[in-house]
Design a protein around this motif. Structure first.
Motif, PDB file in Angstrom:
ATOM      1  N   GLN A  12      46.056  39.292  46.416  1.00 59.76           N
ATOM      2  CA  GLN A  12      45.745  37.922  45.992  1.00 59.76           C
ATOM      3  C   GLN A  12      45.945  36.930  47.144  1.00 59.76           C
ATOM      4  OE1 GLN A  12      44.296  37.172  43.025  1.00 59.76           O
ATOM      5  NE2 GLN A  12      44.293  39.396  42.854  1.00 59.76           N
ATOM      6  N   TYR A  73      32.078  41.765  47.266  1.00 64.24           N
ATOM      7  CA  TYR A  73      32.968  40.841  46.556  1.00 64.24           C
ATOM      8  C   TYR A  73      33.547  39.792  47.502  1.00 64.24           C
ATOM      9  CZ  TYR A  73      32.546  42.985  42.032  1.00 64.24           C
ATOM     10  OH  TYR A  73      32.052  43.400  40.821  1.00 64.24           O
ATOM     11  N   LEU A  78      34.153  36.581  45.177  1.00 58.49           N
ATOM     12  CA  LEU A  78      34.431  37.027  43.812  1.00 58.49           C
ATOM     13  C   LEU A  78      35.836  37.621  43.745  1.00 58.49           C
ATOM     14  CD1 LEU A  78      31.002  38.713  43.006  1.00 58.49           C
ATOM     15  CD2 LEU A  78      31.844  36.492  42.196  1.00 58.49           C
ATOM     16  N   PRO A  79      36.473  37.536  42.587  1.00 61.57           N
ATOM     17  CA  PRO A  79      37.854  38.010  42.467  1.00 61.57           C
ATOM     18  C   PRO A  79      37.970  39.535  42.525  1.00 61.57           C
ATOM     19  CG  PRO A  79      37.047  37.244  40.343  1.00 61.57           C
ATOM     20  CD  PRO A  79      35.992  36.920  41.351  1.00 61.57           C
ATOM     21  N   SER A  81      41.278  42.609  42.368  1.00 61.71           N
ATOM     22  CA  SER A  81      42.693  42.825  42.073  1.00 61.71           C
ATOM     23  C   SER A  81      43.058  44.274  42.377  1.00 61.71           C
ATOM     24  CB  SER A  81      43.014  42.481  40.613  1.00 61.71           C
ATOM     25  OG  SER A  81      42.283  43.307  39.732  1.00 61.71           O
ATOM     26  N   GLU A 103      34.380  47.734  38.152  1.00 55.60           N
ATOM     27  CA  GLU A 103      33.794  46.420  38.389  1.00 55.60           C
ATOM     28  C   GLU A 103      33.005  45.956  37.188  1.00 55.60           C
ATOM     29  OE1 GLU A 103      30.594  45.878  41.151  1.00 55.60           O
ATOM     30  OE2 GLU A 103      30.010  47.958  41.015  1.00 55.60           O
ATOM     31  N   GLN A 105      30.117  43.207  36.921  1.00 56.61           N
ATOM     32  CA  GLN A 105      29.311  42.308  37.736  1.00 56.61           C
ATOM     33  C   GLN A 105      28.074  41.902  36.976  1.00 56.61           C
ATOM     34  OE1 GLN A 105      28.452  43.618  41.707  1.00 56.61           O
ATOM     35  NE2 GLN A 105      26.760  42.239  41.886  1.00 56.61           N
ATOM     36  N   HIS A 120      34.200  40.812  38.683  1.00 54.59           N
ATOM     37  CA  HIS A 120      35.565  41.083  39.101  1.00 54.59           C
ATOM     38  C   HIS A 120      35.644  42.544  39.508  1.00 54.59           C
ATOM     39  CE1 HIS A 120      39.794  42.335  38.284  1.00 54.59           C
ATOM     40  NE2 HIS A 120      40.024  41.243  38.973  1.00 54.59           N
ATOM     41  N   GLN A 122      38.298  45.532  40.172  1.00 57.23           N
ATOM     42  CA  GLN A 122      39.682  45.980  40.016  1.00 57.23           C
ATOM     43  C   GLN A 122      39.808  47.348  40.665  1.00 57.23           C
ATOM     44  OE1 GLN A 122      41.187  46.109  36.011  1.00 57.23           O
ATOM     45  NE2 GLN A 122      42.948  47.289  36.618  1.00 57.23           N
TER      46      GLN A 122
END
Length: 132
Positions: A12, A73, A78-79, A81, A103, A105, A120, A122
């Motif tokens: 982050q 991303y 784009l986020p 994590s 993802e 999207q 997002h 991940q």
């Protein structure tokens, strides 16, 4: 850019730093993540010698897929994590490690605004056991 811990908090923090860059500087980071994925990871995260060795041995197909996702991303701000389990003590070589990309999207197109990507990414790191 200082290296960040390879944790959810570190990912982050890196995102915040990256996404504050100018568009040109961010695009350079996205390009580097795509073309030099392993070096990009090593340059941006504090990693142990065993983590660095693991990254150095990524399969070329995995690199192609992972680098395309991460680059996309980053390039679109784009986020992303990271959820990483603690490795078991008996898995110092990463043999039971699973890296999963999940993802969501969506690309929306409006003639007046062009394409807009949302979503997002991940990344999960899990460990299997001999019984799994």
């Amino acid at each position: 850019m200082a290296k960040k811990p390879f944790t959810s908090v570190g990912v982050q923090a890196l995102q915040q730093e990256l996404y504050a860059l100018t568009d040109a500087a961010l695009q350079a980071e996205a390009d580097a993540a795509r073309s030099e994925f392993q070096d990009w990871l090593i340059d941006h995260f504090e990693l142990s010698s065993s983590q660095t060795a693991y990254i150095d041995n990524f399969d070329p197909d995995f690199i192609a897929h992972a680098s395309a996702l991460v680059s996309h991303y980053i390039g679109h701000r784009l986020p992303m994590s990271l959820q990483a389990e603690t490795p078991p003590e008996d898995d110092d070589e990463g043999r039971g490690k699973l890296i999963l990309f999940n993802e969501s999207q969506q690309v929306v197109y409006r003639q007046s605004e062009g394409a807009l990507a949302t979503g997002h990414l991940q990344v999960s790191i899990r460990y299997t056991t001999a019984n799994s």
